[in-house]
Design an enzyme around this catalytic site. Structure first.
Site, PDB file in Angstrom:
ATOM      1  N   ALA A   8       0.838  -1.326   0.168  1.00 16.31           N
ATOM      2  CA  ALA A   8      -0.112   0.045   0.221  1.00 16.31           C
ATOM      3  C   ALA A   8       0.887   1.283  -0.035  1.00 16.31           C
ATOM      4  O   ALA A   8       0.534   2.219   0.517  1.00 16.31           O
ATOM      5  CB  ALA A   8      -0.805  -0.056   1.197  1.00 16.31           C
ATOM      6  N   ARG A  14      -2.492   6.847 -11.515  1.00 19.85           N
ATOM      7  CA  ARG A  14      -3.634   6.856 -12.480  1.00 19.85           C
ATOM      8  C   ARG A  14      -4.955   7.381 -11.807  1.00 19.85           C
ATOM      9  O   ARG A  14      -5.704   7.570 -12.498  1.00 19.85           O
ATOM     10  CB  ARG A  14      -3.708   5.622 -13.039  1.00 19.85           C
ATOM     11  CG  ARG A  14      -2.658   5.186 -14.021  1.00 19.85           C
ATOM     12  CD  ARG A  14      -2.517   3.627 -14.296  1.00 19.85           C
ATOM     13  NE  ARG A  14      -1.701   3.224 -13.373  1.00 19.85           N
ATOM     14  CZ  ARG A  14      -1.612   1.508 -13.469  1.00 19.85           C
ATOM     15  NH1 ARG A  14      -1.970   1.004 -14.495  1.00 19.85           N
ATOM     16  NH2 ARG A  14      -0.996   1.309 -12.340  1.00 19.85           N
ATOM     17  N   LYS A  21      -4.202   5.943  -3.137  1.00 22.64           N
ATOM     18  CA  LYS A  21      -5.221   5.317  -3.920  1.00 22.64           C
ATOM     19  C   LYS A  21      -5.691   4.413  -2.869  1.00 22.64           C
ATOM     20  O   LYS A  21      -7.089   4.317  -2.905  1.00 22.64           O
ATOM     21  CB  LYS A  21      -4.437   4.607  -4.949  1.00 22.64           C
ATOM     22  CG  LYS A  21      -5.510   3.415  -5.655  1.00 22.64           C
ATOM     23  CD  LYS A  21      -4.951   2.691  -6.849  1.00 22.64           C
ATOM     24  CE  LYS A  21      -3.768   1.996  -6.663  1.00 22.64           C
ATOM     25  NZ  LYS A  21      -3.277   1.283  -8.064  1.00 22.64           N
ATOM     26  N   GLY A 140      -0.759  -7.712 -15.763  1.00 18.12           N
ATOM     27  CA  GLY A 140       0.726  -8.615 -16.098  1.00 18.12           C
ATOM     28  C   GLY A 140       0.050  -9.789 -16.748  1.00 18.12           C
ATOM     29  O   GLY A 140      -1.117 -10.607 -16.250  1.00 18.12           O
TER      30      GLY A 140
HETATM   31  C1  UD1 Z   1       0.495  -5.393 -10.329  1.00 19.54           C
HETATM   32  C2  UD1 Z   1       1.228  -6.600 -11.031  1.00 19.54           C
HETATM   33  C3  UD1 Z   1       0.545  -6.671 -12.296  1.00 19.54           C
HETATM   34  C4  UD1 Z   1      -0.875  -7.457 -11.888  1.00 19.54           C
HETATM   35  C5  UD1 Z   1      -1.365  -6.289 -11.148  1.00 19.54           C
HETATM   36  C6  UD1 Z   1      -2.782  -6.882 -10.485  1.00 19.54           C
HETATM   37  C7  UD1 Z   1       3.765  -5.767 -10.861  1.00 19.54           C
HETATM   38  C8  UD1 Z   1       5.065  -5.467 -11.037  1.00 19.54           C
HETATM   39  N1  UD1 Z   1       2.655  -6.057 -11.451  1.00 19.54           N
HETATM   40  O1  UD1 Z   1       0.538  -4.208 -11.268  1.00 19.54           O
HETATM   41  O2  UD1 Z   1       1.385  -7.978 -12.736  1.00 19.54           O
HETATM   42  O3  UD1 Z   1      -1.573  -7.916 -13.160  1.00 19.54           O
HETATM   43  O4  UD1 Z   1      -0.935  -5.618 -10.126  1.00 19.54           O
HETATM   44  O5  UD1 Z   1      -3.813  -5.825 -10.102  1.00 19.54           O
HETATM   45  O6  UD1 Z   1       3.480  -6.183  -9.280  1.00 19.54           O
HETATM   46  N2  UD1 Z   1       3.186  -0.612  -4.443  1.00 19.54           N
HETATM   47  C9  UD1 Z   1       3.790  -0.464  -3.522  1.00 19.54           C
HETATM   48  N3  UD1 Z   1       5.251   0.102  -3.653  1.00 19.54           N
HETATM   49  C10 UD1 Z   1       5.474   0.535  -5.003  1.00 19.54           C
HETATM   50  C11 UD1 Z   1       4.526   0.193  -5.868  1.00 19.54           C
HETATM   51  C12 UD1 Z   1       3.502  -0.410  -5.842  1.00 19.54           C
HETATM   52  O7  UD1 Z   1       3.510  -0.822  -2.189  1.00 19.54           O
HETATM   53  O8  UD1 Z   1       6.719   0.963  -5.125  1.00 19.54           O
HETATM   54  C13 UD1 Z   1       1.546  -1.275  -4.024  1.00 19.54           C
HETATM   55  C14 UD1 Z   1       0.541  -0.050  -4.618  1.00 19.54           C
HETATM   56  O9  UD1 Z   1       0.211   0.761  -3.816  1.00 19.54           O
HETATM   57  C15 UD1 Z   1      -0.338  -1.201  -5.191  1.00 19.54           C
HETATM   58  C16 UD1 Z   1       0.047  -2.408  -5.308  1.00 19.54           C
HETATM   59  O10 UD1 Z   1       1.376  -2.319  -4.914  1.00 19.54           O
HETATM   60  O11 UD1 Z   1      -1.514  -1.411  -3.837  1.00 19.54           O
HETATM   61  C17 UD1 Z   1       0.206  -2.736  -6.887  1.00 19.54           C
HETATM   62  O12 UD1 Z   1       0.768  -1.669  -7.665  1.00 19.54           O
HETATM   63  P1  UD1 Z   1       0.341  -1.193  -8.948  1.00 19.54           P
HETATM   64  O13 UD1 Z   1       1.234   0.002  -9.388  1.00 19.54           O
HETATM   65  O14 UD1 Z   1      -0.888  -0.745  -8.841  1.00 19.54           O
HETATM   66  O15 UD1 Z   1       0.765  -2.501  -9.860  1.00 19.54           O
HETATM   67  P2  UD1 Z   1       0.050  -2.642 -11.335  1.00 19.54           P
HETATM   68  O16 UD1 Z   1       0.540  -1.903 -12.329  1.00 19.54           O
HETATM   69  O17 UD1 Z   1      -1.510  -2.706 -10.915  1.00 19.54           O
HETATM   70 CA    CA Z   2      -2.822  -2.072  -9.685  1.00 20.21          CA
END
Ligand code: UD1
Ligand code: CA
Length: 446
Positions: A8, A14, A21, A140
């Site tokens: 989180a 986006r 978010k 993904g």
């Molecule tokens: C991610 C997956 C994707 C999957 C999708 C499902 C990766 C690289 N990709 O993509 O394969 O299909 O979720 O919903 O994991 N977050 C952190 N730290 C960070 C980045 C993100 O805690 O540095 C958290 C975000 O707050 C979020 C979650 O991880 O709750 C997912 O991040 P997000 O950037 O939405 O990943 P997706 O592009 O959706």
């Molecule tokens: Ca996501």
């Protein structure tokens, strides 16, 4: 041993929002609250929340949960980088790590327990939730070999056109064997279109990676933008309203109404268009709400009629009529058989049985007895600029139109107040009181 980590820390670019978010609400509950609540029955040994972007806000929103450890990810270099930050907290931990994306809010606990069971039985290094989607955009993609082992997850933006056609997607919910994950966590790089460290890259590095397909793909819907947020809201609302309709609640125009999951309804409740039930409400048999009412954290007994009105943190008795255009504010109690009419505001007040406040009034910090008639435009002047004061009106009294009651004040029982009076002294039982200057009538010159 089971540890759960919820990711989180991301900003949610986006969403185009100031709010992180995971704090955006769905049917009144934040995404992170929802993800957390689907882990309740799993009885994990540890619950870790990865926070980063506006970490304080996210932590604050969860302060009622005492069993959480917050782990800071600063800066936010991707989901793999986030999981790398767990190493100090999970030092010496030997068991399974369930990683949940904080933006996948419709997940069911049963699905998670099935995932855990499948993972353990197949003795996998990692098992993650997958789904076959007609529109896999944004997710993904999952690539398996002939034996069903997962070879790779490729993010949509890193896919070739051919790879993008694959409809098997990664839901972002993983069960890892922590010790095996530790062995590969150092090997991740950020050579991808986002220059981030992807958790999904661990899949290709682990010995035995399996995916577990969910029955209902809607359950794993991720929220990246406000369109997906509204799709999830719609999904929750449809389900809730259908279930209450099956139990005897009529919705005249369900699409224009919203409910909270923590509210309950009796039978033969009619909900008219543009009516919203929020927080924790209990609505008794035969209530008729709306059109245009908003009821929040309130208890309505039976046969309450509330048209075009707001009722917030209040209790309303049987056979009462509220509105149109009434505003019942917190800490108010309206007793049985009473009537609150148009353009009436009630705040922190008790209204006794059979009392009528029919038009254009404000009653604040007041206690009203039974069978009182409050004349049109009666106002309690409850605030002296510094503090609020109480008004007491006893049974069977009447206030004339445009009475002002300057609090603190007590009006006895069987009192009649003449129209247009400003009363600032207590009035004894069974009296008539008028405070009005004499009208001057002069003939106009021509
Ligand atoms: C991610 C997956 C994707 C999957 C999708 C499902 C990766 C690289 N990709 O993509 O394969 O299909 O979720 O919903 O994991 N977050 C952190 N730290 C960070 C980045 C993100 O805690 O540095 C958290 C975000 O707050 C979020 C979650 O991880 O709750 C997912 O991040 P997000 O950037 O939405 O990943 P997706 O592009 O959706
Ligand atoms: Ca996501």
């Amino acid at each position: 041993m089971l540890a759960i980590a919820i990711l989180a820390a991301g900003k949610g670019t986006r969403m185009k929002s100031k709010l992180p978010k995971v704090l955006h609400p769905l049917a009144g509950k934040s995404l992170i609250e929802r993800v957390l609540s689907c882990t309740q029955g799993l009885k994990p040994n540890r619950k870790l929340i990865l926070v980063g972007h506006q970490a304080n806000l996210v932590e604050d929103s969860l302060k009622n949960h005492k069993d959480l450890d917050f782990v800071l990810q600063q800066p936010q270099n991707g989901t793999g980088h986030a999981v790398q930050q767990l190493r100090p907290s999970l030092e010496g931990f030997n068991g399974e790590l369930l990683v949940l994306n904080g933006d996948v809010p419709l997940l069911k606990e049963k699905t998670l327990s099935s995932l855990l069971k499948f993972h353990k039985e197949s003795n996998a290094s990692v098992t993650f939730l997958s789904a076959n989607l007609d529109s896999p955009a944004g997710y993904g993609r999952v690539f398996t070999d002939k034996s069903g082992l997962v070879k790779q997850i490729i993010e949509e933006r890193d896919c070739t056109n051919e790879q993008r056609k694959n409809k098997l997607i990664n839901a972002g919910i993983y069960c890892f064997n922590w010790q095996q994950l530790l062995d590969v966590l150092n090997l991740l790089s950020s050579e991808n279109s986002q220059n981030e460290i992807y958790l999904t890259d661990t899949i290709g590095l682990l010995k035995k990676a399996l995916h577990f397909e969910v029955d209902n793909p809607f359950e794993i819907k991720g929220i990246n933008d406000r369109i997906q947020l509204s799709e999830c809201e719609h999904f929750i609302q449809e389900k809730l309203k259908s279930s209450w309709m099956r139990k005897g609640v009529t919705f005249v125009d369900p699409n224009s109404c919203s409910l909270s999951e923590d509210s309950s309804f009796g039978t033969d409740v009619i909900i008219e268009p543009q009516t919203h039930i929020r927080g924790k409400c209990s609505i008794g048999n035969g209530c008729h709400l709306g059109p245009g009412s908003v009821i929040t954290n309130s208890t309505l007994a039976e046969n309450v009629l509330a048209i075009h009105s707001f009722i917030n943190e209040a209790k309303v008795g049987n056979n009462t009529s509220i509105g149109p255009f009434a505003n019942i504010r917190p800490e108010s109690k309206v007793s049985d058989n009473s009537k609150i009419g148009n353009f009436v505001e009630i705040k922190k007040s008790f209204i006794g049985e059979g009392t009528k406040i029919n038009h254009l009034s404000y009653l604040g910090d007041s206690v009203l007895g039974k069978n009182i008639n409050i004349g049109a435009g009666t106002i309690t002047a409850n605030f002296d600029g510094k503090s609020k004061h109480r008004t007491i009106i006893e049974d069977n009294s009447k206030t004339g139109a445009n009475s002002v009651l300057v609090a603190p004040i007590k009006i006895g029982s069987h009192v009649t107040i003449g129209a247009g009076s400003t009363i600032s002294k207590d009035v004894p039982d069974k009296s008539l009181v008028v405070e009005r200057s004499k009208a001057i009538v002069r003939t106009k010159p021509n």
